[in-house]
Design a protein around this motif. Structure first.
Motif, PDB file in Angstrom:
ATOM      1  N   SER A  43      61.888  24.086-109.402  1.00  0.00           N
ATOM      2  CA  SER A  43      62.294  25.252-110.171  1.00  0.00           C
ATOM      3  C   SER A  43      62.831  24.796-111.515  1.00  0.00           C
ATOM      4  N   GLY A  44      62.647  25.634-112.528  1.00  0.00           N
ATOM      5  CA  GLY A  44      63.098  25.305-113.866  1.00  0.00           C
ATOM      6  C   GLY A  44      62.014  25.578-114.894  1.00  0.00           C
ATOM      7  N   THR A  45      62.223  25.127-116.120  1.00  0.00           N
ATOM      8  CA  THR A  45      61.281  25.350-117.217  1.00  0.00           C
ATOM      9  C   THR A  45      60.675  24.029-117.658  1.00  0.00           C
ATOM     10  N   LYS A  47      58.287  22.198-120.430  1.00  0.00           N
ATOM     11  CA  LYS A  47      57.774  22.362-121.782  1.00  0.00           C
ATOM     12  C   LYS A  47      56.691  21.324-122.055  1.00  0.00           C
ATOM     13  N   THR A  62      48.483  27.810-115.623  1.00  0.00           N
ATOM     14  CA  THR A  62      49.881  28.241-115.690  1.00  0.00           C
ATOM     15  C   THR A  62      50.090  29.537-114.926  1.00  0.00           C
ATOM     16  N   GLN A  66      52.447  29.471-111.659  1.00  0.00           N
ATOM     17  CA  GLN A  66      53.654  30.287-111.666  1.00  0.00           C
ATOM     18  C   GLN A  66      53.593  31.379-110.612  1.00  0.00           C
ATOM     19  N   VAL A  72      59.291  28.492-111.345  1.00  0.00           N
ATOM     20  CA  VAL A  72      58.887  27.613-112.437  1.00  0.00           C
ATOM     21  C   VAL A  72      58.368  28.425-113.620  1.00  0.00           C
ATOM     22  N   THR A  73      58.764  28.051-114.818  1.00  0.00           N
ATOM     23  CA  THR A  73      58.190  28.582-116.052  1.00  0.00           C
ATOM     24  C   THR A  73      57.526  27.429-116.791  1.00  0.00           C
ATOM     25  N   VAL A  74      56.239  27.576-117.082  1.00  0.00           N
ATOM     26  CA  VAL A  74      55.505  26.559-117.839  1.00  0.00           C
ATOM     27  C   VAL A  74      55.284  27.087-119.241  1.00  0.00           C
ATOM     28  N   ASP A  75      55.818  26.381-120.216  1.00  0.00           N
ATOM     29  CA  ASP A  75      55.715  26.773-121.624  1.00  0.00           C
ATOM     30  C   ASP A  75      54.832  25.757-122.332  1.00  0.00           C
ATOM     31  N   GLN A 319      63.803  17.063-115.067  1.00  0.00           N
ATOM     32  CA  GLN A 319      62.459  17.508-115.393  1.00  0.00           C
ATOM     33  C   GLN A 319      61.370  16.826-114.570  1.00  0.00           C
ATOM     34  N   LEU A 322      59.438  18.865-112.044  1.00  0.00           N
ATOM     35  CA  LEU A 322      58.596  19.852-112.719  1.00  0.00           C
ATOM     36  C   LEU A 322      57.343  19.207-113.287  1.00  0.00           C
TER      37      LEU A 322
END
Length: 363
Positions: A43-45, A47, A62, A66, A72-75, A319, A322
């Protein structure tokens, strides 16, 4: 489609001890399944930044990832290979997408910046594909364009669509006396690197460069912008990853190989050329190089592969799960199985297996 592909890229170094990868696609390999990915969700973002060539694939992945890993956020910022590598070195991105492996200079910058602590970055090949020569010529939907003619267009020596050299390769086409409007990437681009490498090898164009070496072409940022400009400009020509050509319903040319024969752009033909790539592995780092002398009639020679560039060691502890989670997913059989419908070529099983080992070793 069963796709034969052993990836390629000539951006870095020699091929000492190189071997040719297996031709079994990753979609039939024993990669991570969607369910196993979901079971191990972090879990988390996350980048990431870089290659626009892989943007359509990353966008789909993505969304899928997601959906499975809701925490999870994939930027992903599709800002071009060069900008992505810079973002990675500056710690603004957890990993970078690039259409060329790290150069010696970039690897040195990673070390001098301490980006990976006392370690170094690794290149992980993920998305193979073809570069389409897209054009907008009224009344013309099919063209043969040799590497020599394309070099002439981008060198400024061929300026109209009814030029004798274009007519000679397209005797049945009605070519207008229309000015050619060439477009190129203005940003530091792996697509530019690979396309100029092809033109250099077979058309006598300027040496391969991440900044496309043309003084006559109009520069725009990103593959999507090149495709948009070609679509909206009468007389235009440009280059972009195949998925942009199909996505925007653009006409694209057959290009010449080392024997001078014209080869149709299909995913199968791109895979056949990519299958002749030479592979160099150094621990968890994998680099690939195209053989432009390969001249089979069913091998499309204007190709590329995008790498994900990450720290082999020295990753941020928060990170790291992720990074490994998403990279494991996009190299899995589930994700690679989507590439054909997205306009790309799936990884061969041998490279997918090497990727899985490399990702597991990240620390």
């Amino acid at each position: 489609m069963a796709v034969a592909a052993a990836l390629a890229l000539s951006a870095c170094g020699s091929d000492n001890g190189a071997s040719t990868a297996s031709t079994t696609p990753a979609s039939s390999a024993g990669g991570s399944s969607a369910s196993s990915t979901a079971a191990a969700c972090p879990s988390g973002t996350l980048k990431a930044a870089g290659s626009t060539a892989q943007a359509n694939a990353i966008s789909q992945w993505t969304k899928d990832y997601q959906g499975q890993c809701t925490g999870v956020t994939v930027d992903y910022n599709a800002n071009g290979s060069g900008a992505g590598v810079t973002s990675f070195i500056q710690k603004a991105a957890d990993f970078a997408g690039s259409d060329y492996a790290l150069s010696t200079t970039q690897a040195g910058q990673v070390t001098s910046a301490g980006r990976c602590g006392t370690g170094s970055a690794v290149d992980i090949p993920v998305v193979p594909g073809a570069i389409a020569v897209i054009f907008n010529v009224p009344g013309v939907t099919s063209l043969n364009l040799s590497a020599k003619v394309l070099a002439g267009i981008y060198n400024g020596t061929i300026t109209t669509w009814n030029d004798a050299q274009i007519k000679a390769d397209n005797p049945s086409a009605t070519l207008p006396a229309l000015k050619i409007q060439p477009f190129m990437r203005s940003d530091t681009s792996g697509t530019s690197y690979n396309f100029s490498a092809y033109l250099n090898a077979l058309g006598g164009f300027s040496a391969a460069n991440k900044q496309f070496p043309s003084k006559v072409a109009q520069g725009v940022k990103g593959s999507s912008a090149v495709a948009a400009k070609v679509k909206s400009t009468s007389g235009a020509i440009g280059y972009a990853e195949y998925s942009y050509a199909t996505q925007d319903s653009l006409s694209y040319a057959e290009v010449s190989n080392a024997s001078g024969a014209f080869v149709q752009l299909t995913q199968a033909n791109a895979a056949n050329f990519i299958a002749k790539a030479k592979v160099t592995q150094n621990g968890s780092d994998t680099k690939l190089a195209f053989d432009y002398t390969y001249a089979a009639s069913d091998a499309y020679p204007a190709t590329l592969v995008t790498y994900e560039i990450a720290c082999g060691t020295g990753n941020d502890a928060t990170q790291l799960p992720l990074i490994k989670g998403f990279l494991n997913y996009i190299t899995s059989s589930a994700a690679q199985g989507e590439l054909t419908s997205l306009g790309y070529v799936p990884l061969p099983s041998s490279i997918a297996a090497a990727d899985a080992t490399a990702i597991a070793s990240l620390s």
